[in-house]
Write an enzyme that holds these catalytic residues in place. Structure first.
Site, PDB file in Angstrom:
ATOM      1  N   HIS A 367      70.781  50.830  16.053  1.00  0.00           N
ATOM      2  CA  HIS A 367      70.062  51.390  14.929  1.00  0.00           C
ATOM      3  C   HIS A 367      70.857  52.490  14.241  1.00  0.00           C
ATOM      4  O   HIS A 367      70.940  52.547  13.013  1.00  0.00           O
ATOM      5  CB  HIS A 367      68.733  51.928  15.429  1.00  0.00           C
ATOM      6  CG  HIS A 367      67.717  51.900  14.379  1.00  0.00           C
ATOM      7  ND1 HIS A 367      67.264  53.025  13.787  1.00  0.00           N
ATOM      8  CD2 HIS A 367      67.107  50.862  13.766  1.00  0.00           C
ATOM      9  CE1 HIS A 367      66.383  52.684  12.873  1.00  0.00           C
ATOM     10  NE2 HIS A 367      66.273  51.383  12.841  1.00  0.00           N
ATOM     11  N   ARG A 643      72.731  43.631  22.007  1.00  0.00           N
ATOM     12  CA  ARG A 643      73.446  44.051  20.803  1.00  0.00           C
ATOM     13  C   ARG A 643      74.000  45.466  20.923  1.00  0.00           C
ATOM     14  O   ARG A 643      74.781  45.911  20.089  1.00  0.00           O
ATOM     15  CB  ARG A 643      72.548  43.902  19.559  1.00  0.00           C
ATOM     16  CG  ARG A 643      71.362  44.845  19.531  1.00  0.00           C
ATOM     17  CD  ARG A 643      70.337  44.464  18.466  1.00  0.00           C
ATOM     18  NE  ARG A 643      70.360  45.361  17.329  1.00  0.00           N
ATOM     19  CZ  ARG A 643      69.447  45.363  16.354  1.00  0.00           C
ATOM     20  NH1 ARG A 643      68.445  44.488  16.374  1.00  0.00           N
ATOM     21  NH2 ARG A 643      69.520  46.201  15.367  1.00  0.00           N
ATOM     22  N   CYS A 680      67.828  39.326   6.406  1.00  0.00           N
ATOM     23  CA  CYS A 680      67.929  40.772   6.167  1.00  0.00           C
ATOM     24  C   CYS A 680      68.718  41.466   7.274  1.00  0.00           C
ATOM     25  O   CYS A 680      68.825  42.681   7.295  1.00  0.00           O
ATOM     26  CB  CYS A 680      66.552  41.397   6.014  1.00  0.00           C
ATOM     27  SG  CYS A 680      65.535  41.252   7.479  1.00  0.00           S
TER      28      CYS A 680
END
Ligand code: PEP
Ligand code: MG
Length: 764
Positions: A367, A643, A680
């Site tokens: 993030h 990730r 997205c």
């Protein structure tokens, strides 16, 4: 492995972790192994890559004078054989083996049996550990696994030593200004030259950087104050525990107090301060030294005191940090360095002064990285060997295209990177012309480009760069910037800003997506396996009060603008969407009644992130109006690769054939049901993959504002016919790296070389 071996293992590992230098670690290792395995010899050879030789670095049993002097060619002897084969060699009569190399300096001819184990780190041989015995014998399988386990531990220690420069024992001694390079994973592209500012979590001794004292007498005074308040703290703890602990259990407190006596720890810490260190760094050095001493003690009780010592160190540090008002200003070329830097910590800082970010943890799509990318800050993550504590205020270059960090770079390299920066500025200037263009291929196909937002700066840049709407508003970002859950009215005002800046254009607001790496500072979710845990919709459905407040705020914010779309994150099952639709209907009716206005019913979409959704598009299509692919998470779950984990960053790729094939089918399925579908995730913002997504037929692409112009330029240059051909080609390939190179080749040969990151590489 026997219990005894396990005990020995634990002990060796503990001691190695506490040892202060690589030499000490190696000595501890060879001595303990020789003793535990009752062998005559245990030696460690490390690979000196520059000279392509294995150097004998430690030995119990071989002649001591051979250590540091004897070395073998990379392919020489049994040691070379272990390194070449990258596997264990276990021989009962080594001198008979044709690869046996006789080294007279070591006295090795006496030993018959030989067991050699490679020390591997990230698929590379770093050295070889050897045990030898006079008696011919086959070493057991248990002996092999004992050594394999130890070597795995040792490899981390050696890699760390390499990183901090200790391994230069092969060569000249290191100085504080040695040039070193580190490899991590590229997060957000770009290059930067600047000085490091180490960000460290409070009261964590292990991350305190070395720093010179600005004013030695001030540091001495700070230390005195800190010691005095820790003494007070311990005395009052002692008093508080008088009724609940026996006096011998409270003995620890008097040990602590004795350690705090002026001529005990404080005097040692002061010596370091007088030698020029700031107080926090001096505390770290002294505590580290004592921990290493304690860890070597035979007595279990004393060894266990290591954690008490750490505790004492943390207490002193906490007091020092409380008193530290010297929060340094960030100068405009600051390069933030840390183990992990949270999104909240990042956006709290004056972001215009951050030239780059480098972290030892994390991976390309965390993030924080997504936010850094939106802010256009070059970012390298997962630099696992970064010696953070030694980097404060050191000059460095960050090449975030290659994921490389250069510490104390030579002048020639600095010059080269300054040129790269100039080229970058030129590219940015050229891209400006695309601010007012539409993304239309040379053969006339138009692909609307949307922007991903979270911070206000994304909105401003998105508008400036001609975004056709907001394809993903990450509503958790404003939640992260606060100290508590924002109330309904507070949220309404935030959402209104987003919606009104894009009046007359669609704004897709995602409901709160927290959990996994998106932690709220005031609501942490501790889970073993957080990526598969309580996150996104799973969390909000369990907290309908939080969910409802958000939906109501969004609906109210949309009054009169009518451009709100709602997107649901981390959807796994149809029943979740049914639940949401029920809540939404309820809130929609209630808000209209309360406000006495008609509110356009927002369109509802789901994110395709969990692979289960791929197989139920027809069922979901009956409930929702649109789909949006969260390729960051979809890649993570399809490939079963975290990730955020730098160790597996090489496995994580949106060019993996399974990802590409899944997406191609998804578009077809959505279109069969006449539902628009977009991407997205970061895949849409990478010009190479954006072209493939366009060929697959995605209706829109949504990306960070920092990628819009690049993707638009690529679309304006690549005819749809070519894109379809490229897609056909790559769908037949099975290696993500080959797929990427194939696309890069096309870009380089069709006037888009500046879109290819590897084209801007500097070799150093
Ligand atoms: C994604 O997973 O691709 C996505 C867009 O969501 P996030 O990165 O916020 O998890
Ligand atoms: Mg996601």
């Amino acid at each position: 492995m026997s219990n005894m071996q396990l005990d020995t293992l634990r002990r060796i590992v503990q001691e190695i972790n506490a040892s202060v230098s690589l030499h000490d670690s190696l000595d501890i290792m060879v001595n303990h192994v020789a003793e535990a395995m009752h062998v005559d010899v245990c030696s460690i050879y490390l690979l000196d890559e520059r000279n392509k030789r294995y150097v004998l670095m430690a030995s119990k049993g071989l002649k001591p004078e051979a250590v540091g002097h004897v070395s073998l060619n990379i392919g020489e002897g049994l040691v070379g054989l272990v390194g070449q084969r990258e596997e264990i060699v276990n021989l009962d009569n080594a001198p008979k083996h044709d690869r046996f190399a006789y080294l007279p300096e070591t006295g090795e001819e006496l030993f018959n049996s030989f067991l050699g184990v490679p020390v591997m780190y990230r698929r590379k041989v770093m050295g070889v550990l050897v045990v030898q015995n006079k008696e011919p014998q086959d070493f057991s399988e248990a002996a092999e696994s004992f050594l394999v386990t130890l070597c795995a531990q040792l490899s981390g220690v050696i890699a760390h030593a390499h990183a901090v420069g200790n391994i230069d024992v092969f060569r000249k001694p290191t100085s504080g200004s040695t040039y070193k390079t580190f490899q991590g994973v590229s997060g957000a592209g770009g290059v930067a030259l600047g000085r490091a500012i180490v960000l460290y979590p409070p009261a964590d001794l292990t991350v305190i950087p070395d720093r010179e004292a600005e004013d030695i007498s001030e540091e001495l005074e700070l230390l005195d104050q800190a010691i005095a308040s820790v003494r007070k703290e311990i005395q009052s703890l002692d008093e508080k525990m008088q009724d609940s602990l026996m006096s011998e259990e409270r003995a620890l407190f008097s040990v602590f107090l004795r350690m705090l006596d002026e001529n005990a720890l404080p005097s040692e810490i002061k010596d370091h301060i007088r030698a020029g260190s700031w107080a926090q760094g001096a505390v770290r050095k002294v505590i580290d030294k004592h921990i290493a001493l304690f860890a070597q003690m035979e007595d279990d009780y004393l060894r266990e005191r290591v954690s008490d010592l750490k505790d004492l160190g943390r207490r002193i540090l906490a007091c020092l940090q409380e008193a530290d008002s010297s929060h340094r200003e960030l100068s405009p070329d600051s390069i933030l360095i840390g183990e992990e830097i949270s999104t909240a910590a990042l956006v709290e800082l004056p972001v215009d002064n951050i030239a780059a970010i480098v972290t030892s943890e994390g991976a390309a799509n965390s993030h924080m990285v997504i936010v850094a990318r939106a802010l256009g800050i070059p970012t390298v993550v997962g630099v696992t060997e970064l010696p953070i504590t030694t980097l404060d205020d050191i000059e460095m270059i960050v090449d975030a295209y290659q994921g490389r960090v250069f510490v104390n770079p030579p002048r020639r390299l600095r010059q080269r990177y300054k040129e790269v920066q100039k080229e970058e500025e030129q590219i940015a200037k050229d891209l400006k012309q695309y601010e007012t263009k539409d993304a239309i291929t040379p053969d006339g196909v138009s692909i609307p480009l949307f922007v991903n937002t979270g911070l206000m700066i994304d909105v401003v840049r998105g508008v400036q760069r001609g975004a056709k709407g907001v394809g993903l508003y990450r509503s958790e970002i404003p939640f992260m910037l606060r100290e508590r859950f924002p109330g309904e009215e507070e949220q309404r005002a935030i959402y209104r800003q987003q919606l009104s800046h894009f009046a007359n254009k669609p704004v897709i607001m995602r409901t709160l997506d927290i959990g996994a790496d998106k932690d709220l500072p005031y609501f942490s979710i501790e889970e073993e396996n957080s990526a598969l845990g309580w996150r996104g919709l799973r969390f909000t459905l369990d907290h309908p009060e939080i969910f409802s407040a958000q939906i109501r705020a969004m609906l109210k914010a949309s009054i009169g603008l009518n451009n709100l779309h709602i997107l649901l994150p981390m959807v796994t099952s149809v029943s979740e969407v049914e639940e949401v639709l029920y809540l939404l209907e309820r809130d929609w009716i209630a808000v209209q009644e309360e406000e006495q206005v008609k509110i356009t019913r927002p369109k509802i979409g789901i994110m395709v992130e969990v692979p289960s959704v791929l197989f139920q598009i027809s069922e979901f299509a009956e409930l929702v109006d649109f789909f949006s692919v969260g390729s960051n998470d979809l890649t993570q779950y399809l490939l079963a690769v975290d990730r955020n984990n730098p160790h597996v960053a090489n496995v994580y790729s949106h060019f993996h054939p399974s990802v590409l094939r899944a997406l191609s089918r998804l578009v077809e399925d959505c279109h069969i049901h006449q539902k628009p579908v977009s991407v997205c995730g970061e895949m849409a913002g990478d010009p190479l993959s954006a072209i493939l997504l366009m060929a697959m037929g995605f209706n829109t692409l949504s990306m960070s504002s920092s990628n819009i112009l690049r993707v638009r330029k690529a679309i304006c240059h690549v005819p749809m016919a070519d894109a379809k051909q490229l897609l056909d080609n790559v769908l037949q390939m099975n290696n993500p790296l080959v797929i990427k190179s194939w696309l890069e080749h096309y870009f380089k040969t069709h006037g888009l070389a500046d879109m290819v990151k590897s084209n801007r590489l500097v070799s150093a």
